[in-house]
Write an enzyme that holds these catalytic residues in place. Sequence first.
Site, short mmCIF file in Angstrom:
data_model
loop_
_atom_site.label_atom_id
_atom_site.label_comp_id
_atom_site.label_asym_id
_atom_site.label_seq_id
_atom_site.Cartn_x
_atom_site.Cartn_y
_atom_site.Cartn_z
N ARG A 87 30.37 0.38 -14.77
CA ARG A 87 29.55 1.61 -14.41
C ARG A 87 30.17 2.80 -13.92
NH1 ARG A 87 27.86 0.08 -8.21
NH2 ARG A 87 29.82 -1.02 -7.51
N ASP A 246 41.88 -5.93 -9.06
CA ASP A 246 41.17 -4.92 -9.95
C ASP A 246 40.85 -3.66 -8.97
OD1 ASP A 246 39.57 -6.85 -9.22
OD2 ASP A 246 38.10 -5.73 -9.62
P1 AMP Z 1 33.49 -3.45 -7.68
O1 AMP Z 1 32.94 -4.64 -7.02
O2 AMP Z 1 32.73 -2.26 -7.69
O3 AMP Z 1 35.09 -3.62 -7.57
O4 AMP Z 1 33.33 -3.98 -9.36
C1 AMP Z 1 33.85 -5.38 -9.73
C2 AMP Z 1 33.57 -5.04 -11.40
O5 AMP Z 1 32.10 -5.23 -11.35
C3 AMP Z 1 34.06 -3.73 -12.09
O6 AMP Z 1 34.42 -4.28 -13.33
C4 AMP Z 1 32.81 -3.21 -11.93
O7 AMP Z 1 32.71 -2.17 -13.02
C5 AMP Z 1 31.65 -3.90 -12.08
N1 AMP Z 1 30.51 -3.77 -11.68
C6 AMP Z 1 29.87 -3.52 -10.35
N2 AMP Z 1 28.76 -3.43 -10.40
C7 AMP Z 1 28.29 -2.94 -11.38
C8 AMP Z 1 27.17 -2.51 -11.98
N3 AMP Z 1 25.95 -2.37 -11.24
N4 AMP Z 1 26.85 -2.67 -13.20
C9 AMP Z 1 27.85 -2.89 -14.18
N5 AMP Z 1 28.94 -3.40 -13.64
C10 AMP Z 1 29.35 -3.30 -12.59
MG MG Z 2 36.22 -2.52 -8.31
#
Ligand code: AMP
Ligand code: MG
Length: 480
Positions: A87, A246
């Site tokens: 995103r 990540d």
């Molecule tokens: P985060 O929890 O923000 O570190 O995200 C972990 C993974 O999930 C990453 O690959 C993000 O790009 C993906 N991700 C988190 N929220 C979304 C969303 N609303 N739509 C698409 N991908 C998401």
């Molecule tokens: Mg992340």
Amino acid sequence: MTLIFDNRYAELGERFSVALAPDPPPNPEIVIINDALIKPLGLNDYSKEELLALFSGNSIPDGASPLAMVYAGHQFGGYSPQLGDGRGILIGQVEDIKKNLLDLHLKGAGKTPFSRMGDGRAVLRSCIREFLASEALYHLGIPTTRALSITTSDEPVRRETIENASLLMRVCESHIRFGSFEYFSYTEQHNELRQLCDYTIENHYPEAKKSRNPYDALLMAVCYKTAKLIAYWQAFGFAHGVMNTDNMSITGQTFDYGPYGFMERYDPYYICNHSDDQGRYAFNRQPAIGHWNCQALAQALAPLNTAGAAKDALHHYQDTFLTFYHTLMIKKLGLSSSIDNDKDLYEDLLDLLEGHRIDYTIFFRSLSHYSVGDGPSALSCIENCADAFVPWFDRYNERLRSESQTESNRHKAMCAVNPKFILRNYLAQVAIQNSEAGDHSELHNVHDILKAPYDEQPDHERYAKEAPDWGRNLQISCSS
Ligand code: AMP
Ligand code: MG
């Protein structure tokens, strides 16, 4: 003045990212702009409309090369072989007025090939939390990404409730994560792994080129920076909440703010992420998790490293963490140098703070005005348990008497490391609630206060106090 792009990451080629423009949500509005970053980035000639178009993903500036990065990562200890920007979109890399190359990354910019089941969006609440926390850490002097802007829209997105799609423009040295290396290593793309390391060395760790094996030096340097970062978190009471690989920046900056929390009453077992049932990312586990993550990075770099490099780097992590944390804690106590029992002095103090549930930030700030010999009654924050602190203050008095610096110099030095203002969870929550109702003034207030966390700011005394009853133990939603 305009943005000057130099999109070096894009030049790595299609194995590293997917070229893609943002898909902006409709009817965008500015929520907040971080004015301090406008001029350094060369954005001062942009009109309000141009800034809105840029920050909402509606205009792609000349020279930009938007893309979604690929990466993998260990999430809560388990390996996810393909994550990637689901995103967020790297709009491009820009040169600031000091000639630093910085990523402009737009979070919430729509679906990408890495979105999996997600909608590609972010919500206002999570954008505000990242904006305020990254600014808070920056002004405390802790390495972090920064936030340039938040925009919101009237596109509905479904989380626990329906919220408005919003976007955050993040600015930082790099979006390369530990998980970026894991991706190339575990898919056995070793040429690409080497290319990514070469890129990282060239752009972020050029001194590693002088080593016999630059990849060993890279690992060593990343372990060093990560250990130092986590020492800061521990000394300032910051819990990241989701230390997946990540979310670990290769440049050692605090990265990807989710369900983080600033420690209020001292509790080493503090778990800010409510979906972290096992407490994997509890406050007191952060140094060990940082080590675990460095080990995961070492594993990924193993095809390029010499035998023994990982072991050396991981030792270096431990030594760096311990040394740096010790240095910070000594400073917090106002000691100008370290002697034998100083570690016991702060560890015993932390036990007392834990046992009596004392606010960590308020205690150290009060201690910054302490006069030798006064005893615990001088600190109103421990007035209900002053007796329990008497033996500790006896030791502290004795220790202070052995110091050569003057009291007023000590007070000054302590006020420069013991902040008066941190981002208490309820402060972010009030700013969020008001912003969600269309009033962004409290968001601006909190941001302004956090710009000078070490200043007295007598007009803002209220923001330095403990949370009111309703604002304690707020359950922060982990969805974002
Ligand atoms: P985060 O929890 O923000 O570190 O995200 C972990 C993974 O999930 C990453 O690959 C993000 O790009 C993906 N991700 C988190 N929220 C979304 C969303 N609303 N739509 C698409 N991908 C998401
Ligand atoms: Mg992340």
